[in-house]
Design an enzyme around this catalytic site. Structure first.
Site, PDB file in Angstrom:
ATOM      1  N   THR A 117       2.198   1.657 -22.489  1.00 28.69           N
ATOM      2  CA  THR A 117       1.659   2.922 -22.005  1.00 28.69           C
ATOM      3  C   THR A 117       0.762   3.584 -23.043  1.00 28.69           C
ATOM      4  O   THR A 117       0.956   3.419 -24.256  1.00 28.69           O
ATOM      5  CB  THR A 117       2.812   3.891 -21.667  1.00 28.69           C
ATOM      6  OG1 THR A 117       2.280   5.187 -21.375  1.00 28.69           O
ATOM      7  CG2 THR A 117       3.771   4.045 -22.825  1.00 28.69           C
ATOM      8  N   TYR A 141       9.830   8.772 -24.038  1.00 25.29           N
ATOM      9  CA  TYR A 141       9.263   7.704 -23.210  1.00 25.29           C
ATOM     10  C   TYR A 141       8.266   6.880 -24.010  1.00 25.29           C
ATOM     11  O   TYR A 141       8.351   5.649 -24.064  1.00 25.29           O
ATOM     12  CB  TYR A 141       8.600   8.303 -21.972  1.00 25.29           C
ATOM     13  CG  TYR A 141       7.704   7.328 -21.240  1.00 25.29           C
ATOM     14  CD1 TYR A 141       8.236   6.217 -20.597  1.00 25.29           C
ATOM     15  CD2 TYR A 141       6.321   7.518 -21.204  1.00 25.29           C
ATOM     16  CE1 TYR A 141       7.414   5.308 -19.941  1.00 25.29           C
ATOM     17  CE2 TYR A 141       5.498   6.624 -20.539  1.00 25.29           C
ATOM     18  CZ  TYR A 141       6.044   5.521 -19.919  1.00 25.29           C
ATOM     19  OH  TYR A 141       5.226   4.619 -19.272  1.00 25.29           O
TER      20      TYR A 141
END
Length: 331
Positions: A117, A141
């Site tokens: 990501t 995250y």
């Protein structure tokens, strides 16, 4: 010889399965169905309901299906949730990835694709952001994904495993043939949420933060069509199969749109005016994330086919209407 896709019943994973099946590849999907949907998996793919951290199950599936490559999508992806539940995210995204990488090494799988990501960059000062930018995630995250990248890097240095980590920017849209799309009713992706508002599934849309250092004060993001992203994964598998070296690659178009610009696009394409409310910033949201996208084109020969915001929105809206039809048929 098969490709194992973890999280293959989810949004991006199901599109990867479509791309692999369309390319004539044998596929086995492993998904626990906590966030995915069994009906989203192409019928030509073998499906196993299970946990990607279950090393005994992984070993059995790798042997049974002759798995030669693993594409790892399974994981938790909601940034604000990771701030509230960091240990849950480290367990689901990092600890289970360690088990999956270990199973690959122990059972002779040589090729590994990882769904990473742009959140690994945090609140980046460069725009567009190159792969060489400072890695400073601002959410658990992002950190949980970066830790998995580090594990892959170190494992590849010690074992005959080569990998490609693909750092996604904002994935949106749906399969143009309406075979799959973003189906979770609790999704937080902007184009998905705005499309839900346009088709009457939400009463309004919240804009989280209007005081960012961007042209209109709202967050700026690089939106990539999910089918273009899936094709990048197929090219990455081909790259490894041809003897290509391990790589870390951004996945984006190199151009950003603000939250307000996306909302206007959804209203324009749908022809629907829906209420928009201004809300405080969410924890863990960087001001701007735009991909430096030269490396993926050079390494994989990747060329986007859907680099158009209105087209991405149109496919997302078409999928929302398909979901509405599915719900009506089930009632």
């Amino acid at each position: 010889m098969a490709v194992m896709v973890t999280g293959g019943a989810g949004y991006i994973g199901s599109h990867m399965v479509l791309a692999l099946v369309d390319a004539g590849r044998d596929v086995v999907v492993l998904d626990d169905l906590r966030a995915g949907f069994r009906w989203a998996v192409h019928p030509a793919a073998a499906f196993v309901e299970g946990d990607c951290g279950d090393e005994k199950l992984l070993a059995r599936l790798i042997r049974q299906h002759g798995v030669t490559a693993i594409v790892h999508f399974a994981g938790s992806i909601v940034v604000p949730d990771s701030v509230v539940d960091p240990l849950g995210y480290y367990f689901n995204n990092t600890v289970k990835s360690r088990a999956l990488i270990g199973a690959a090494v122990e059972n002779g799988v040589r090729h590994f694709l990882f769904s990473s990501t742009a959140a690994v960059y945090g609140d980046a000062k460069e725009s567009p952001i190159p792969e060489t930018a400072r890695l400073a995630p601002v959410s658990p995250y992002g950190t949980s994904k970066l830790m998995t990248e580090f594990m892959l890097r170190d494992t590849a240095a010690a074992h005959p495993l080569r990998y490609v980590a693909l750092r996604y920017f904002n994935v949106a849209g749906a399969d143009p043939a309406r075979r799959s799309g973003q189906s979770s009713p609790r999704a937080t992706h902007l184009i998905k949420v705005a499309s839900q508002a346009a088709v009457g599934q939400r009463t309004h849309l919240d804009v989280f933060g209007t005081d960012y250092p961007t042209p209109d004060g709202t967050c700026l993001r690089d939106y990539i069509h999910v089918s273009d992203l899936a094709r990048a994964h197929v090219l990455a598998l081909d790259h490894l199969a041809a003897g290509g070296e391990s790589a870390v690659l951004n996945c984006g178009y190199g151009r950003g749109y603000s939250v307000l610009e996306v909302i206007e696009a959804v209203k324009r394409v749908s022809g629907v005016e829906f209420p928009v409310r201004l809300a405080p910033r969410r924890a863990g949201d960087p001001a701007a994330l735009v991909a430096g996208a030269d490396r993926i084109r050079a390494v994989l020969g990747w060329k986007p086919e859907h680099d158009d915001l209105d087209a991405i929105v149109a496919h997302a809206l078409a999928w929302e209407r398909s979901l509405a039809e599915r719900r009506e048929a089930a009632e």
